[in-house]
Design an enzyme around this catalytic site. Structure first.
Site, PDB file in Angstrom:
ATOM      1  N   LYS A   1      -2.835  -3.723  -2.907  1.00  0.00           N
ATOM      2  CA  LYS A   1      -3.309  -4.847  -3.196  1.00  0.00           C
ATOM      3  C   LYS A   1      -4.727  -4.857  -3.260  1.00  0.00           C
ATOM      4  CE  LYS A   1      -3.709  -9.288  -1.360  1.00  0.00           C
ATOM      5  NZ  LYS A   1      -3.490 -10.144  -0.328  1.00  0.00           N
TER       6      LYS A   1
ATOM      7  N   GLU B   1      -3.648   5.563   3.126  1.00  0.00           N
ATOM      8  CA  GLU B   1      -2.478   6.464   2.521  1.00  0.00           C
ATOM      9  C   GLU B   1      -2.806   6.750   0.942  1.00  0.00           C
ATOM     10  OE1 GLU B   1      -2.875   4.230   4.298  1.00  0.00           O
ATOM     11  OE2 GLU B   1      -1.863   4.854   6.839  1.00  0.00           O
TER      12      GLU B   1
ATOM     13  N   GLY C   1       0.630  -9.067   0.543  1.00  0.00           N
ATOM     14  CA  GLY C   1       1.200  -8.095   0.420  1.00  0.00           C
ATOM     15  C   GLY C   1       2.986  -7.643   1.033  1.00  0.00           C
ATOM     16  N   ARG C   2       3.288  -8.278   1.773  1.00  0.00           N
ATOM     17  CA  ARG C   2       4.970  -8.638   2.282  1.00  0.00           C
ATOM     18  C   ARG C   2       5.089  -9.484   1.459  1.00  0.00           C
ATOM     19  NH1 ARG C   2       1.294  -9.701   6.396  1.00  0.00           N
ATOM     20  NH2 ARG C   2       0.962 -11.882   7.182  1.00  0.00           N
TER      21      ARG C   2
ATOM     22  N   GLU D   1       5.223  -8.114  10.746  1.00  0.00           N
ATOM     23  CA  GLU D   1       3.646  -8.495  10.442  1.00  0.00           C
ATOM     24  C   GLU D   1       3.234  -9.891  10.262  1.00  0.00           C
ATOM     25  OE1 GLU D   1       2.321  -7.242   6.691  1.00  0.00           O
ATOM     26  OE2 GLU D   1       0.849  -4.700   7.604  1.00  0.00           O
TER      27      GLU D   1
ATOM     28  N   HIS E   1      29.204   3.181  15.994  1.00  0.00           N
ATOM     29  CA  HIS E   1      29.277   3.954  16.573  1.00  0.00           C
ATOM     30  C   HIS E   1      27.858   4.700  17.179  1.00  0.00           C
ATOM     31  CE1 HIS E   1      32.616   4.670  14.669  1.00  0.00           C
ATOM     32  NE2 HIS E   1      32.181   4.062  13.547  1.00  0.00           N
TER      33      HIS E   1
ATOM     34  N   LYS F   1      -7.296   1.287  13.093  1.00  0.00           N
ATOM     35  CA  LYS F   1      -7.455   2.185  11.284  1.00  0.00           C
ATOM     36  C   LYS F   1      -8.786   2.000  11.093  1.00  0.00           C
ATOM     37  CE  LYS F   1      -4.720  -0.995   7.547  1.00  0.00           C
ATOM     38  NZ  LYS F   1      -4.764  -1.887   6.990  1.00  0.00           N
TER      39      LYS F   1
HETATM   40  O1  F6P Z   1      -2.149  -2.148   7.471  1.00  0.00           O
HETATM   41  C1  F6P Z   1      -1.115  -2.959   6.905  1.00  0.00           C
HETATM   42  C2  F6P Z   1      -1.415  -3.656   5.125  1.00  0.00           C
HETATM   43  O2  F6P Z   1      -2.375  -4.326   5.022  1.00  0.00           O
HETATM   44  C3  F6P Z   1       0.065  -4.644   4.819  1.00  0.00           C
HETATM   45  O3  F6P Z   1       0.073  -6.113   5.350  1.00  0.00           O
HETATM   46  C4  F6P Z   1       0.221  -3.951   3.309  1.00  0.00           C
HETATM   47  O4  F6P Z   1       1.172  -4.556   3.217  1.00  0.00           O
HETATM   48  C5  F6P Z   1      -0.930  -2.275   3.357  1.00  0.00           C
HETATM   49  O5  F6P Z   1      -1.429  -2.486   4.368  1.00  0.00           O
HETATM   50  C6  F6P Z   1      -0.851  -2.164   2.033  1.00  0.00           C
HETATM   51  O6  F6P Z   1      -2.362  -2.746   1.524  1.00  0.00           O
HETATM   52  P1  F6P Z   1      -1.973  -2.404   0.220  1.00  0.00           P
HETATM   53  O7  F6P Z   1      -1.461  -3.040  -0.634  1.00  0.00           O
HETATM   54  O8  F6P Z   1      -3.493  -3.044   0.219  1.00  0.00           O
HETATM   55  O9  F6P Z   1      -2.163  -1.074  -0.361  1.00  0.00           O
END
Ligand code: F6P
Length: 553
Positions: A207, A213, A268-269, A354, A385, A513
């Site tokens: 987003k 990452e 995002g979620r 979150e 189990h 972060k």
């Molecule tokens: O670090 C948390 C977060 O901002 C989430 O809320 C989000 O879903 C995820 O990182 C990934 O963010 P993006 O879609 O901006 O890469």
């Protein structure tokens, strides 16, 4: 609401009522009311929920419904659907419901109806999905695509991964889908080992287009592509981005035509319903993706219109509040008895924790009550189990949702009957337990001596009275999965609305972060330091340990 919710009349009544209910056993509730199942079995949008195995009487439900009303829930639901700025700390609406709005209703953000953009993006997804699946859009050597790699993390990963895995029986077998999320190099290395650059399509899912990452993994993917036959000119055939930050994606080298938009009014979620859902659409086809949206839409309509005492997300949310705030539960288990739904606990962890892992009210005042629980879980029957022992005999109260389809996609021998029986026997055992007298009697019936029965019986006592909801649907289809995920989204919303917290921001993840950047700088500078620096002694000591690793090995 400016004051604490603890001042509400219904809240106080619930606190008093809880002291009575703590001494009530569900066995007795069932014994007194032979119609308990019928009374508390509810159904909507293809989702059926048995709410009867809860430590809740008619009075409990009445007070919980009063709480929802006193907290202004109906108004808050309307505020979300109508695009009010309910994410106050970011001054945004939260409009995932617009992404699946299949009615003619306009939804406005800053005076602009967003529905035309939503429909145009769905059409763009449809054209793209069709081109890839019909093999009209091919890789640089003119071979059809065989593999999709979705690079993204958090909401740009968990929702699509859950839905595509949940709908595996609907996949186009010619297309495989992989997810790369973690910055751990082992993740992308392992995925790239098994794919061919000529037939691999990359979806960069972010987003913000600023997530470390995702960007680092994308660089690795691009270099791998360029080193293995791809070229700068053919990148456009293999790399597509889904983002609300179009300029950043272009600056990164993605062709403008290959960018699918999303919007800052989608969290995002909550984004699997947007173009972030492309991996789902590519694997199950656009008709399937639209069916997923229609299942969610059906749940939206139910949520918006049903009275609280018939409203599945509201009822689920109210029970969660009952256990968290009045009965002392800290966690909540999600236990899908369906192999394809094994990713549900991970998705709901992000969705719930979150969203509702907050400790100030929407007005920035500290809350004086518990908010979101710790969400955990895993696939049944495997959990039986492992961690179910704690559910049955541990000292903690951990309410749980057992989720199971009536039909399996894979009828193998009597597996589904066994799975279903296990699911039901767990909720039955958690509810009724086993008394000391029953345990003793059972031992004696097996021929154990009186002394031995006396010694062993306490170990075999199962207290019971552990609350569960059993959530069922006919079959895991795109429609039911859409409805199921939307059910939980609204549950989380209702809880946040009653707790008076902002369920749509996530400032808590930012500090790590920021600090991570300074630590990374120190690791890359390769300078060991001692004495007073910008880090505490523990962090500095650990940085130094890392920097000294070459000396040790
Ligand atoms: O670090 C948390 C977060 O901002 C989430 O809320 C989000 O879903 C995820 O990182 C990934 O963010 P993006 O879609 O901006 O890469």
């Amino acid at each position: 609401m400016t004051g604490s919710i603890q001042q509400l009349k219904s809240w106080q009544a619930l606190a008093t009522h809880a002291s009575e209910m703590r001494h009530t056993h569900m066995r007795d509730l069932f014994a007194k009311d032979p119609d308990r199942f019928v009374r508390y079995f509810k159904e909507a949008s293809g989702i059926k929920i048995d709410f009867s195995k809860n430590i809740a009487s008619e009075k409990t439900w009445k007070l919980l419904v009063e709480l929802a009303k006193e907290a202004g829930l109906p108004k808050q639901i309307e505020a979300m659907f109508s695009g009010a700025l309910i994410n106050g700390s970011e001054q945004r609406p939260a409009l995932h419901v617009a992404l699946r709005n299949s009615s003619e209703r306009a939804i406005f953000v800053d005076g602009v109806d967003v529905m035309p953009q939503v429909r145009a993006t769905l059409d763009k997804m449809e054209r793209f999905t069709w081109k890839i699946r019909s093999t009209q859009w091919r890789g640089f050597s003119n071979k059809p695509f065989t593999d999709i790699i979705s690079i993204g993390i958090g909401g740009s990963f968990l929702g699509p991964k859950l839905a595509s895995a949940a709908l595996k029986p609907y996949w186009n077998e010619a297309l495989n889908c992989h997810y790369v999320a973690n910055i751990d190099g082992s993740h992308i290395t392992e995925v790239l080992k098994h794919v061919d650059p000529e037939t691999t399509l990359f979806l960069i899912q972010s987003k913000s287009f600023g997530t470390q990452e995702t960007l680092e993994n994308t660089k690795v993917a691009r270099n791998w592509f360029l080193k293995n036959g791809g070229s700068q000119a053919t990148i456009e055939k293999h790399f597509v981005a889904i983002t609300a930050n179009v300029e950043a994606a272009i600056a990164f080298g993605v062709d403008r035509e290959n960018i699918f938009p999303m919007w800052d009014w989608v969290g995002g979620r909550y984004s699997l319903w947007s173009a972030i859902g492309l991996p789902i659409a590519l694997t199950i086809g656009m008709d399937g993706f639209r069916a997923l949206l229609s299942g969610a839409y059906s749940m939206d309509e139910h949520f918006r219109s049903a009275p609280p005492e018939e409203n599945l997300p509201v009822m689920l949310a109210l029970l969660g509040i009952w256990y968290s705030n009045f009965m002392g539960a800290d966690s909540y288990a999600i236990l899908p008895y369906d192999h394809y739904l094994r990713g549900l606990p991970a998705h709901l962890q992000q969705l719930d924790m979150e969203s509702n892992g907050k400790s100030v009210t929407t007005h920035g005042l500290p809350v004086d009550y518990q908010t979101g629980p710790i969400i955990w879980g895993g696939a049944g029957a495997n959990g039986q189990h492992a961690y179910h022992q704690l559910l049955h005999q541990g000292t903690r109260l951990a309410p749980a949702d057992f989720i199971v389809p009536l039909h399996t996609h894979n009828p193998v021998a009597t597996h589904h009957e066994i799975l279903f029986a296990n699911c039901l026997s767990q909720t039955q055992a958690l509810m009724q337990g086993k008394t000391l007298a029953e345990a003793r009697q059972e031992l004696l019936a097996k021929g154990v001596s009186e002394t031995e029965a006396q010694r062993l019986a306490p170990h075999k006592v199962i207290p019971g009275n552990k609350p569960t909801n059993t959530i069922l649907f006919e079959r895991a289809t795109p429609r039911t999965i859409g409805a199921l995920i939307a059910l939980y989204e609204h549950k989380v919303f209702v809880q946040g609305a009653i707790w008076n917290i902002n369920s749509f921001d996530q400032w808590g993840v930012e500090l790590g972060k920021q600090l991570g950047n300074s630590i990374l700088h120190s690791l890359l500078s390769k300078q060991e330091t001692s004495g007073e620096g910008s880090f505490d002694s523990s962090t500095q000591g650990l940085i130094n340990l890392y920097l000294a690793k070459e000396k040790h090995f």
